[in-house]
Scaffold this active site. Sequence first.
Site, PDB file in Angstrom:
ATOM      1  N   ASP A 217       0.705  -1.425   0.113  1.00  0.00           N
ATOM      2  CA  ASP A 217       0.368   0.135  -0.274  1.00  0.00           C
ATOM      3  C   ASP A 217       0.781   1.588  -0.016  1.00  0.00           C
ATOM      4  O   ASP A 217       2.127   1.170   0.799  1.00  0.00           O
ATOM      5  CB  ASP A 217      -0.630  -0.129   1.050  1.00  0.00           C
ATOM      6  CG  ASP A 217      -2.547   0.916   1.205  1.00  0.00           C
ATOM      7  OD1 ASP A 217      -2.294   1.270  -0.643  1.00  0.00           O
ATOM      8  OD2 ASP A 217      -2.661   1.721   2.482  1.00  0.00           O
TER       9      ASP A 217
ATOM     10  N   LEU B  39      10.342 -20.186  -4.674  1.00  0.00           N
ATOM     11  CA  LEU B  39       9.756 -19.055  -4.021  1.00  0.00           C
ATOM     12  C   LEU B  39       8.671 -19.870  -5.182  1.00  0.00           C
ATOM     13  O   LEU B  39       8.695 -19.303  -6.110  1.00  0.00           O
ATOM     14  CB  LEU B  39       9.805 -17.405  -4.141  1.00  0.00           C
ATOM     15  CG  LEU B  39       9.014 -17.192  -3.922  1.00  0.00           C
ATOM     16  CD1 LEU B  39       9.377 -16.289  -2.526  1.00  0.00           C
ATOM     17  CD2 LEU B  39       9.346 -15.204  -4.184  1.00  0.00           C
TER      18      LEU B  39
ATOM     19  N   SER C 219      -7.425  -4.935  -4.993  1.00  0.00           N
ATOM     20  CA  SER C 219      -8.534  -6.260  -4.609  1.00  0.00           C
ATOM     21  C   SER C 219     -10.239  -5.562  -5.143  1.00  0.00           C
ATOM     22  O   SER C 219      -9.914  -5.004  -6.347  1.00  0.00           O
ATOM     23  CB  SER C 219      -8.810  -5.752  -3.403  1.00  0.00           C
ATOM     24  OG  SER C 219      -8.946  -4.164  -3.271  1.00  0.00           O
TER      25      SER C 219
ATOM     26  N   ASN D 292       1.265   3.273  -3.068  1.00  0.00           N
ATOM     27  CA  ASN D 292       1.985   3.479  -4.047  1.00  0.00           C
ATOM     28  C   ASN D 292       1.116   5.343  -4.948  1.00  0.00           C
ATOM     29  O   ASN D 292       2.332   6.337  -4.661  1.00  0.00           O
ATOM     30  CB  ASN D 292       1.768   2.865  -5.243  1.00  0.00           C
ATOM     31  CG  ASN D 292       2.162   1.596  -5.437  1.00  0.00           C
ATOM     32  OD1 ASN D 292       3.105   1.344  -4.093  1.00  0.00           O
ATOM     33  ND2 ASN D 292       1.509   0.837  -5.972  1.00  0.00           N
TER      34      ASN D 292
ATOM     35  N   ARG E  22       0.483   7.891  -2.890  1.00  0.00           N
ATOM     36  CA  ARG E  22       0.260   8.367  -1.647  1.00  0.00           C
ATOM     37  C   ARG E  22       2.078   9.032  -1.726  1.00  0.00           C
ATOM     38  O   ARG E  22       2.010  10.203  -1.597  1.00  0.00           O
ATOM     39  CB  ARG E  22       0.318   8.114  -0.101  1.00  0.00           C
ATOM     40  CG  ARG E  22      -0.654   8.854   0.280  1.00  0.00           C
ATOM     41  CD  ARG E  22      -0.636   7.905   1.259  1.00  0.00           C
ATOM     42  NE  ARG E  22      -1.362   6.956   1.323  1.00  0.00           N
ATOM     43  CZ  ARG E  22      -2.368   5.710   2.740  1.00  0.00           C
ATOM     44  NH1 ARG E  22      -1.087   6.336   3.275  1.00  0.00           N
ATOM     45  NH2 ARG E  22      -2.201   4.334   2.720  1.00  0.00           N
TER      46      ARG E  22
ATOM     47  N   HIS F 296       2.522   3.731  -8.896  1.00  0.00           N
ATOM     48  CA  HIS F 296       2.426   2.344  -8.925  1.00  0.00           C
ATOM     49  C   HIS F 296       3.455   1.004 -10.025  1.00  0.00           C
ATOM     50  O   HIS F 296       3.325   0.445  -9.791  1.00  0.00           O
ATOM     51  CB  HIS F 296       1.147   2.377 -10.174  1.00  0.00           C
ATOM     52  CG  HIS F 296      -0.523   2.403  -9.356  1.00  0.00           C
ATOM     53  ND1 HIS F 296      -0.481   1.821  -7.784  1.00  0.00           N
ATOM     54  CD2 HIS F 296      -1.267   3.314  -9.376  1.00  0.00           C
ATOM     55  CE1 HIS F 296      -1.844   2.943  -7.361  1.00  0.00           C
ATOM     56  NE2 HIS F 296      -2.152   3.240  -8.229  1.00  0.00           N
TER      57      HIS F 296
END
Length: 250
Positions: free
Chosen positions: A29, A140, A74, A31, A33, A46
Amino acid sequence: MSLSGTLMKPKEKTDSLDVIPTHVAIIMDGNGRWALSRGLPRMAGHRAGTENLRSIIQACIEFGIRYLTIYAFSTENWGRPPTEVQGLMKLFESVIDRELQELHDQGVQLRHIGRLDGLKPAFRQKVLQALEYTCDNDRLILNIAFNYGGRDEIVCTIQRIIEDGVKADEVTTDLVKRYLFTSGVPDPDLIIRTAGELRGSNFLIWQGAYSEWYFPPVYWPDFDKEQLRLALDEYSHRERRYGCLAGVKD
Ligand code: IPE
Ligand code: IPE
Ligand code: MG
């Protein structure tokens, strides 16, 4: 009496990361700002966020983390202005084009959680091909939560359980786990949310039941390897009790 001095007794601090979480999840979260604070358009934030993701994936591999889940878009993010939503869709497509080979070469297996059916067919196809291309990698496991919502996941899970004709008394925690988007993936040990908001925003609401949370006070594009190390260090000093009493046996 101070809470930190008495009620909460963290494990003694050492310099080494002696407990590495198996599964780290990140709410990326801040990006927008980050960009606004530099006088830039939100999309520049972004773009910086995707650049940062590349180095955090690398850092996770170096720290020996096995599973990384990232919250990229989301189910509620569709409610943003159409220009931002379209910009994000284009950005994600270009990230797949640009990064897929490198991720594959690093041994990253891509997985998706969320619904692909809300996406444009060409984009959906591109995602499916990327999942297929990397499916044998195991250095990963990178779960990308895209068009993901925890409530939507639970609704989808209930629908599929009912469709399969499962009887009420056969519904158990283990069965529900197997129907979630994250089937086969261990629950996140540590959930990190950058940028200062102290909420979950519909992320992994089932899986995060006993996750440790960590809220670094930096925007996502500034969350670097050192920040991740601090998060892991903090995690390694947490005491996870799962409702029981530490060190007390019958
Ligand atoms: C997170 O950054 C990225 C997405 C939700 C896609 P934000 O866009 O939410 O950035 P802020 O929170 O407005 O700064
Ligand atoms: C959560 O961030 C979603 C992602 C990071 C993809 P938001 O910025 O959408 O969450 P809220 O609106 O602050 O709760
Ligand atoms: Mg945000």
